[in-house]
Write an enzyme that holds these catalytic residues in place. Structure first.
Site, PDB file in Angstrom:
ATOM      1  N   ARG A 108      -3.430   2.253  -7.945  1.00 32.04           N
ATOM      2  CA  ARG A 108      -2.314   1.473  -8.107  1.00 32.04           C
ATOM      3  C   ARG A 108      -2.447  -0.082  -7.700  1.00 32.04           C
ATOM      4  O   ARG A 108      -1.859  -0.969  -8.625  1.00 32.04           O
ATOM      5  CB  ARG A 108      -0.794   1.771  -7.068  1.00 32.04           C
ATOM      6  CG  ARG A 108      -0.348   3.093  -7.507  1.00 32.04           C
ATOM      7  CD  ARG A 108       0.577   3.765  -6.321  1.00 32.04           C
ATOM      8  NE  ARG A 108       1.588   2.921  -5.884  1.00 32.04           N
ATOM      9  CZ  ARG A 108       2.171   2.923  -4.832  1.00 32.04           C
ATOM     10  NH1 ARG A 108       1.704   3.640  -3.785  1.00 32.04           N
ATOM     11  NH2 ARG A 108       3.083   1.941  -4.707  1.00 32.04           N
ATOM     12  N   LYS A 110       2.398   9.684   4.425  1.00 33.52           N
ATOM     13  CA  LYS A 110       1.776   9.430   5.462  1.00 33.52           C
ATOM     14  C   LYS A 110       2.438   9.672   7.105  1.00 33.52           C
ATOM     15  O   LYS A 110       1.934  10.070   8.040  1.00 33.52           O
ATOM     16  CB  LYS A 110       1.072   7.913   5.536  1.00 33.52           C
ATOM     17  CG  LYS A 110       0.028   7.845   4.520  1.00 33.52           C
ATOM     18  CD  LYS A 110      -0.483   6.501   4.294  1.00 33.52           C
ATOM     19  CE  LYS A 110       0.601   5.801   3.464  1.00 33.52           C
ATOM     20  NZ  LYS A 110      -0.060   4.547   3.057  1.00 33.52           N
ATOM     21  N   SER A 153       4.289   7.441  -1.087  1.00 34.38           N
ATOM     22  CA  SER A 153       3.211   6.842  -0.446  1.00 34.38           C
ATOM     23  C   SER A 153       3.514   6.540   1.265  1.00 34.38           C
ATOM     24  O   SER A 153       2.744   7.258   1.911  1.00 34.38           O
ATOM     25  CB  SER A 153       2.797   5.393  -1.056  1.00 34.38           C
ATOM     26  OG  SER A 153       1.833   4.807  -0.204  1.00 34.38           O
ATOM     27  N   HIS A 202       7.641   2.268  11.456  1.00 37.25           N
ATOM     28  CA  HIS A 202       6.755   2.099  10.121  1.00 37.25           C
ATOM     29  C   HIS A 202       7.283   0.722   9.921  1.00 37.25           C
ATOM     30  O   HIS A 202       8.539   0.567   9.759  1.00 37.25           O
ATOM     31  CB  HIS A 202       6.771   2.958   9.257  1.00 37.25           C
ATOM     32  CG  HIS A 202       6.074   2.359   8.001  1.00 37.25           C
ATOM     33  ND1 HIS A 202       4.472   2.354   7.857  1.00 37.25           N
ATOM     34  CD2 HIS A 202       6.482   1.770   6.918  1.00 37.25           C
ATOM     35  CE1 HIS A 202       4.155   1.927   6.879  1.00 37.25           C
ATOM     36  NE2 HIS A 202       5.249   1.481   6.205  1.00 37.25           N
ATOM     37  N   ASP A 239      -2.926   9.987  -1.163  1.00 37.17           N
ATOM     38  CA  ASP A 239      -2.416   8.803  -1.209  1.00 37.17           C
ATOM     39  C   ASP A 239      -3.594   7.540  -1.320  1.00 37.17           C
ATOM     40  O   ASP A 239      -3.139   6.428  -1.836  1.00 37.17           O
ATOM     41  CB  ASP A 239      -1.211   8.417  -0.076  1.00 37.17           C
ATOM     42  CG  ASP A 239      -0.902   6.959   0.005  1.00 37.17           C
ATOM     43  OD1 ASP A 239      -0.105   6.752  -0.965  1.00 37.17           O
ATOM     44  OD2 ASP A 239      -1.045   6.168   0.709  1.00 37.17           O
TER      45      ASP A 239
HETATM   46  N1  URA Z   1       2.346   0.718   1.760  1.00 36.06           N
HETATM   47  C1  URA Z   1       1.997   2.070   1.716  1.00 36.06           C
HETATM   48  O1  URA Z   1       1.446   2.483   2.521  1.00 36.06           O
HETATM   49  N2  URA Z   1       2.192   2.348   0.474  1.00 36.06           N
HETATM   50  C2  URA Z   1       2.809   1.711  -0.887  1.00 36.06           C
HETATM   51  O2  URA Z   1       2.826   1.952  -1.641  1.00 36.06           O
HETATM   52  C3  URA Z   1       3.186   0.307  -0.266  1.00 36.06           C
HETATM   53  C4  URA Z   1       3.120  -0.266   0.978  1.00 36.06           C
END
Ligand code: URA
Length: 427
Positions: free
Chosen positions: A172, A191, A187, A86, A165
């Site tokens: 957010r 995932k 967050s 990621h 999320d």
């Molecule tokens: N990427 C995400 O998936 N979540 C965040 O809070 C910030 C960047």
């Protein structure tokens, strides 16, 4: 006793700096996901968390509650070990594209569930869709077939992974509560843990073109994310990498596919090759393959073979020529000297304004828009020499792109210091 918990009590507790209990966290995330707690109350809670933080136990409980809001992928039936990567996102950051096939060429399965670009950083899915026929929406059954075969898939994450999320992130985004370490870490990691790979490497970018502008904040985020992954049984490592200047020489969707093909053909810019190989080594080591000769797998075409297999398996034509933008305009040096600054944010916003990115989730992107860099950071240039070329399908965009790009270029008499590409490694 969840029936005794109310949203007001949870908000008040966090407003007053108290840690939230596991029950409070589980209840409010579930109630918000189900629509039983409204946006106004959850926004107030997000702001209280932004201001007062969460301790380690709360972040773990928050992440678990978000994972529990949806499904978790299960790759235990595969004959191969799985690994994932990621990136927190950057300008010209196409590393996942050569990386997935490279790692898969060693017999490891790489299920990458990715997103689209928003704002000045590009999205992996937008880049892949510049390839004729490429399909990013793949069923779970097909995904398992591809992983058992070519071994690499890069597809859209379905809405069933951590749906809490998705809702919380959208809120957010419009309430100035994105840049908060506990909320970012939970967050991303909810995932990634739900995405089900056995191991994960994180590329946390730091610099002008990144989320995290300074190294201390990036270190805090990385420490939290690595702990969350390892505690959840996903072997997790991270590299903190530079994003003050773009990665590679091409920015934009089709342009980054072009550069990916150069890397897979054994060439390409040194920074992209170095990071691709560094991440591949981490993923392979965590998958039980230490000392893999990843440079050789790029040079001898094994990684390219996997790329072509992946593109075909996802409906794309690996031989179809990539489209080129019909309009280009060069930016040239206004004096002799060295390129001392080529700012990632300035070029990222420039590329976005040329049409490569989107302002809202539903906006289309131009496959061919973007920037090619001729004189990267540290290059010596003469007055009038080309520094970069802008590409677009809509030439009326050149002037607003230039407004962003020009202040991001500095030419000075002094040669700048060498760029540090990898700031830190956390394992
Ligand atoms: N990427 C995400 O998936 N979540 C965040 O809070 C910030 C960047």
């Amino acid at each position: 006793m969840s029936q005794l918990i109310t949203a007001v009590d949870v908000i008040r507790a966090k407003r007053d700096g108290q840690p939230l209990s596991k029950e409070q966290i589980e209840w409010i995330i579930d109630a918000y996901t189900q629509g039983e707690v409204g946006d106004e109350q959850f926004a107030a809670l997000n702001m209280a968390i932004f201001l007062n933080g969460m301790d380690r136990r709360e972040i773990v409980d928050w992440t678990k509650a978000m994972i529990a809001s949806g499904i978790t992928m299960d790759f235990s039936g595969l004959s191969k070990v799985t690994t994932d990567k990621h990136s927190t996102g950057g300008v010209g950051d196409k590393i996942s594209l050569p990386l997935g096939p490279l790692v898969a060429s060693f017999g490891v399965a790489v299920p990458m569930l990715s997103g689209r670009g928003l704002g000045h950083t590009g999205g992996t899915l937008d880049k892949l869709e510049a390839i004729k026929g490429f399909n990013v929406d793949v069923s779970d059954k097909k995904m398992l077939e591809i992983l058992e075969g070519p071994g690499v898939i890069i597809a859209a994450a379905g809405g069933e992974l951590a749906p809490a999320d998705k809702k919380i992130y959208a809120l957010r985004d419009i309430t100035a509560t994105v840049d908060c370490v506990p909320l970012i870490a939970s967050s991303i990691m909810s995932k990634k843990i739900a995405a089900g790979a056995s191991s994960l490497v994180l590329d946390v970018k730091v610099g002008s073109g990144a989320f995290m502008k300074d190294l201390a904040a990036a270190r805090e985020l990385v420490g939290t994310m690595v702990d969350l992954g390892n505690d959840a049984g996903v072997t997790t490592r991270a590299l903190i990498t530079d994003m003050n200047t773009p990665l590679g020489l091409k920015i934009g969707n089709a342009l980054e596919i072009e550069e990916t093909l150069e890397i897979l053909a054994g060439g390409g810019p040194r920074d992209v090759v170095e990071l691709t190989c560094a991440f591949a080594r981490e993923m392979l080591e965590m998958s039980g393959i230490p000392d893999a000769d990843v440079e050789r797998a790029l040079a001898d075409g094994r990684a390219m073979d996997r790329w072509r297999d992946m593109v075909r398996a996802q409906g794309g034509d690996p031989d179809a020529p990539l489209h080129k933008a019909p309009h280009t305009q060069d930016v040239t040096a206004d004096r002799d000297g060295y390129v001392a600054q080529l700012d990632a944010l300035a070029l990222g916003v420039g590329s976005w304004r040329l049409g490569a990115g989107r302002a809202r989730k539903e906006d289309p992107v131009q496959a061919t828009a973007g920037i090619t860099i001729h004189a990267p950071l540290g290059a010596q240039v003469k007055k009038g020499q080309k520094i970069l070329t802008m590409h677009t399908e809509t030439p009326e965009r050149f002037s607003s792109a230039l407004e962003s790009i020009l202040p991001g270029i500095t030419i000075s008499a002094e040669k700048p210091a060498e760029r540090t590409l990898i700031h830190d490694r956390i394992a």
